[in-house]
Design an enzyme around this catalytic site. Structure first.
Site, mmCIF file in Angstrom:
data_model
loop_
_atom_site.group_PDB
_atom_site.id
_atom_site.type_symbol
_atom_site.label_atom_id
_atom_site.label_comp_id
_atom_site.label_asym_id
_atom_site.label_seq_id
_atom_site.Cartn_x
_atom_site.Cartn_y
_atom_site.Cartn_z
ATOM 1 C CE1 TYR A 143 53.788 40.682 32.110
ATOM 2 C CE2 TYR A 143 54.929 40.975 34.181
ATOM 3 C CZ TYR A 143 54.452 41.498 33.008
ATOM 4 O OH TYR A 143 54.636 42.825 32.727
ATOM 5 C CD GLU A 145 61.357 31.785 35.716
ATOM 6 O OE1 GLU A 145 62.182 32.441 35.067
ATOM 7 O OE2 GLU A 145 61.689 31.065 36.670
ATOM 8 C CE LYS A 147 56.673 41.265 29.640
ATOM 9 N NZ LYS A 147 56.572 42.146 28.477
ATOM 10 C CG PHE A 189 43.583 51.467 45.632
ATOM 11 C CD1 PHE A 189 42.957 50.280 45.971
ATOM 12 C CD2 PHE A 189 44.850 51.724 46.175
ATOM 13 C CE1 PHE A 189 43.556 49.348 46.815
ATOM 14 C CE2 PHE A 189 45.463 50.797 47.023
ATOM 15 C CZ PHE A 189 44.820 49.611 47.344
ATOM 16 C CB THR A 208 57.034 49.068 49.195
ATOM 17 O OG1 THR A 208 58.147 48.317 48.698
ATOM 18 C CG2 THR A 208 57.090 49.152 50.711
ATOM 19 C CG ASP A 269 51.539 40.694 46.097
ATOM 20 O OD1 ASP A 269 50.618 40.769 45.279
ATOM 21 O OD2 ASP A 269 52.107 41.699 46.593
HETATM 22 P P1 NAD Z 1 48.251 46.354 28.448
HETATM 23 O O1 NAD Z 1 47.661 45.046 28.846
HETATM 24 O O2 NAD Z 1 47.415 47.575 28.523
HETATM 25 O O3 NAD Z 1 48.829 46.278 26.968
HETATM 26 C C1 NAD Z 1 49.259 45.107 26.352
HETATM 27 C C2 NAD Z 1 48.764 45.117 24.915
HETATM 28 O O4 NAD Z 1 49.261 43.935 24.250
HETATM 29 C C3 NAD Z 1 47.239 45.076 24.799
HETATM 30 O O5 NAD Z 1 46.814 46.037 23.866
HETATM 31 C C4 NAD Z 1 46.957 43.650 24.325
HETATM 32 O O6 NAD Z 1 45.749 43.552 23.594
HETATM 33 C C5 NAD Z 1 48.194 43.347 23.509
HETATM 34 N N1 NAD Z 1 48.491 41.902 23.385
HETATM 35 C C6 NAD Z 1 48.563 40.993 24.384
HETATM 36 N N2 NAD Z 1 48.866 39.789 23.893
HETATM 37 C C7 NAD Z 1 49.002 39.937 22.538
HETATM 38 C C8 NAD Z 1 49.305 39.053 21.469
HETATM 39 N N3 NAD Z 1 49.522 37.746 21.684
HETATM 40 N N4 NAD Z 1 49.358 39.553 20.217
HETATM 41 C C9 NAD Z 1 49.100 40.863 19.975
HETATM 42 N N5 NAD Z 1 48.824 41.748 20.950
HETATM 43 C C10 NAD Z 1 48.768 41.290 22.215
HETATM 44 O O7 NAD Z 1 49.568 46.520 29.333
HETATM 45 P P2 NAD Z 1 50.559 47.749 29.511
HETATM 46 O O8 NAD Z 1 50.528 48.140 30.929
HETATM 47 O O9 NAD Z 1 50.356 48.767 28.465
HETATM 48 O O10 NAD Z 1 51.954 47.011 29.270
HETATM 49 C C11 NAD Z 1 52.633 47.069 28.027
HETATM 50 C C12 NAD Z 1 53.950 46.318 28.132
HETATM 51 O O11 NAD Z 1 54.752 46.875 29.169
HETATM 52 C C13 NAD Z 1 53.786 44.828 28.450
HETATM 53 O O12 NAD Z 1 54.720 44.088 27.700
HETATM 54 C C14 NAD Z 1 54.116 44.755 29.911
HETATM 55 O O13 NAD Z 1 54.634 43.496 30.251
HETATM 56 C C15 NAD Z 1 55.142 45.859 30.064
HETATM 57 N N6 NAD Z 1 55.171 46.358 31.454
HETATM 58 C C16 NAD Z 1 54.172 47.155 31.934
HETATM 59 C C17 NAD Z 1 54.202 47.590 33.253
HETATM 60 C C18 NAD Z 1 53.142 48.480 33.833
HETATM 61 O O14 NAD Z 1 53.214 48.780 35.033
HETATM 62 N N7 NAD Z 1 52.186 48.964 33.103
HETATM 63 C C19 NAD Z 1 55.258 47.192 34.085
HETATM 64 C C20 NAD Z 1 56.238 46.360 33.572
HETATM 65 C C21 NAD Z 1 56.193 45.962 32.243
HETATM 66 N N1 UDP Z 2 46.890 45.182 45.350
HETATM 67 C C1 UDP Z 2 45.992 45.542 46.348
HETATM 68 N N2 UDP Z 2 44.694 45.758 46.007
HETATM 69 C C2 UDP Z 2 44.250 45.653 44.723
HETATM 70 C C3 UDP Z 2 45.162 45.296 43.707
HETATM 71 C C4 UDP Z 2 46.480 45.067 44.068
HETATM 72 O O1 UDP Z 2 46.358 45.658 47.532
HETATM 73 O O2 UDP Z 2 43.037 45.862 44.505
HETATM 74 C C5 UDP Z 2 48.307 44.989 45.721
HETATM 75 C C6 UDP Z 2 48.952 43.716 45.183
HETATM 76 O O3 UDP Z 2 48.734 42.632 46.073
HETATM 77 C C7 UDP Z 2 50.405 44.120 45.114
HETATM 78 C C8 UDP Z 2 50.367 45.617 44.792
HETATM 79 O O4 UDP Z 2 49.043 46.041 45.147
HETATM 80 O O5 UDP Z 2 51.029 43.958 46.367
HETATM 81 C C9 UDP Z 2 50.605 45.920 43.324
HETATM 82 O O6 UDP Z 2 49.768 45.083 42.567
HETATM 83 P P1 UDP Z 2 49.603 45.198 40.980
HETATM 84 O O7 UDP Z 2 48.726 44.070 40.560
HETATM 85 O O8 UDP Z 2 49.205 46.579 40.635
HETATM 86 O O9 UDP Z 2 51.074 45.029 40.400
HETATM 87 P P2 UDP Z 2 52.285 44.017 40.699
HETATM 88 O O10 UDP Z 2 51.946 43.126 41.848
HETATM 89 O O11 UDP Z 2 52.450 43.266 39.429
HETATM 90 O O12 UDP Z 2 53.396 44.920 41.040
#
Ligand code: NAD
Ligand code: UDP
Ligand code: UDP
Length: 325
Positions: A143, A145, A147, A189, A208, A269
């Site tokens: 994920y 690398e 991105k 949660f 955090t 993490d």
């Molecule tokens: P999500 O998993 O809900 O949405 C991703 C969507 O992409 C899904 O609808 C999935 O079916 C589709 N998808 C995955 N692989 C595909 C492929 N090969 N071809 C076509 N469709 C595909 O996630 P999200 O939280 O809505 O995230 C959306 C974007 O934002 C992602 O690129 C994610 O990396 C980025 N992002 C999200 C967060 C967050 O906290 N939600 C943080 C950082 C970056």
């Molecule tokens: N986490 C947790 N309990 C859960 C799911 C996640 O304590 O049930 C922690 C996880 O280890 C991380 C933080 O919450 O430290 C955020 O995790 P998440 O998977 O939401 O996003 P990311 O780690 O990608 O920021």
């Protein structure tokens, strides 16, 4: 405008589509439904300005559009680690195809990148100049690398082929429509609390994160797309919480008697994460508006409604095609 949203049936993508449709654009949603779901875009299915295409972006596709919001990629560690090779193919081959499309039709291209490009940061808070501390061979690498390569591809298509690019580095975002089994911390949660089972805190909960409500995030994405700045731009909420504080907040809001259970911390993490959003403030006039408790209230209401309705309570995400695993 004709606007393509890849990953449009997912969590952030479907909220973005709601905004774009209300503004009167023609929207094409491209999704393979790996972590997305039709119910997220159900209300637009019969709209004359809306098209849904079931397609995997690792395969080429020809479309005619003016803007591309490129969001397709599973975002929760549980889902992106389920099939890591597929995740990196989506980030590399998928982004390449969407940039090839943007080049051919001269569309503006916005990449949904991530705070994960900073890895386990040694600099706090993280500004866009920080180059990150990423493990290239760990379980999160498909994920983060992936991105990082996606960002490189975007900038190379810009330098080499004049593609108009925008790069958003999104920090932890939450809100209604996250899958019940998404696996990320806020949805875990909330679902656990509503089901009356212990909240699972990984590690001692001192790590955090900074949580941004989805409508704030979508506003930031649209401002960046329509600005003159390529980025990268951090989009996130600079209010930082420990995971234990988040657990206690959800506990207080839903049921103060709930137990908090400590589980092992996953590998790699990140210890702490908070965006420096100076750039977003200056370039886009953007900052988050919704405090955590208000955003959680909206999210809890959405989950409560879904969990009480068996038809909308989806427990398993759609699995990827077996041949791809
Ligand atoms: P999500 O998993 O809900 O949405 C991703 C969507 O992409 C899904 O609808 C999935 O079916 C589709 N998808 C995955 N692989 C595909 C492929 N090969 N071809 C076509 N469709 C595909 O996630 P999200 O939280 O809505 O995230 C959306 C974007 O934002 C992602 O690129 C994610 O990396 C980025 N992002 C999200 C967060 C967050 O906290 N939600 C943080 C950082 C970056
Ligand atoms: N986490 C947790 N309990 C859960 C799911 C996640 O304590 O049930 C922690 C996880 O280890 C991380 C933080 O919450 O430290 C955020 O995790 P998440 O998977 O939401 O996003 P990311 O780690 O990608 O920021
Ligand atoms: N591509 C696509 N749709 C298009 C244009 C290109 O999916 O409308 C794909 C194309 O198949 C290729 C990738 O995008 O795999 C990169 O395209 P580009 O034209 O930059 O490179 P080339 O095809 O010359 O390798």
């Amino acid at each position: 405008m004709r606007i393509l949203v890849t990953g449009g049936a997912g969590f952030i993508g479907s909220h973005l589509i709601d905004r774009l449709m209300v503004e009167g654009h023609q929207v094409i949603c491209l999704d393979n439904f790996y972590t997305g779901h039709k119910r997220n875009i159900l209300k637009w299915l019969n709209h004359p300005y809306f098209d849904l295409i079931r397609h995997d972006i690792t395969e080429p596709i020809r479309l005619e559009v003016d803007q591309i919001y490129h969001l397709a990629c599973p975002a929760s560690p549980v889902h992106y680690q389920y099939n890591p090779v597929k995740t990196i193919k989506t980030n590399v081959m998928g982004t390449l195809n969407m940039l090839g499309l943007a080049k051919r039709v001269k569309a503006r291209f916005l990449l949904a990148s991530t705070s994960e490009v900073y890895g386990d940061p040694e600099v706090h808070p993280q500004s866009e100049e920080y180059r990150g501390n990423v493990n290239p061979i760990g379980i999160r690498s498909c994920y983060d690398e992936g991105k990082r390569v996606a960002e490189t591809l975007a900038f190379d298509y810009h330098r080499q082929n004049d593609v108009q690019i925008r790069v958003a580095r999104i920090f932890n975002t939450y809100g209604p429509r996250m899958l019940e089994n998404d696996g990320r911390v806020v949805s875990n949660f909330v679902v656990q609390a509503l089901r009356g089972i212990p909240l699972t805190v990984y590690g001692d909960g001192s790590q955090t994160r900074s949580f941004c409500y989805v409508s704030d995030l979508v506003e930031g994405l649209m401002r960046l797309m329509n600005s003159d700045h390529l980025g990268p731009v951090n989009l996130g909420n600079p209010e930082e919480y420990t995971i234990l504080q988040l657990a206690q907040t959800v506990q207080q809001m839903i049921n103060p008697d709930l137990e908090i259970q400590f589980k092992p911390l996953p590998q790699d993490d990140p210890r702490r994460r908070r965006p420096d959003i100076t750039r977003a403030r200056e370039w886009l006039g953007w900052q988050p508006t919704l405090p955590l408790k208000e955003g959680l209230r909206e999210t809890i209401e959405d989950f409560r409604a879904r969990l009480s309705n068996p038809e909308t309570s989806l427990l398993e995400p759609v699995a990827p095609p077996v041949a791809d695993r």
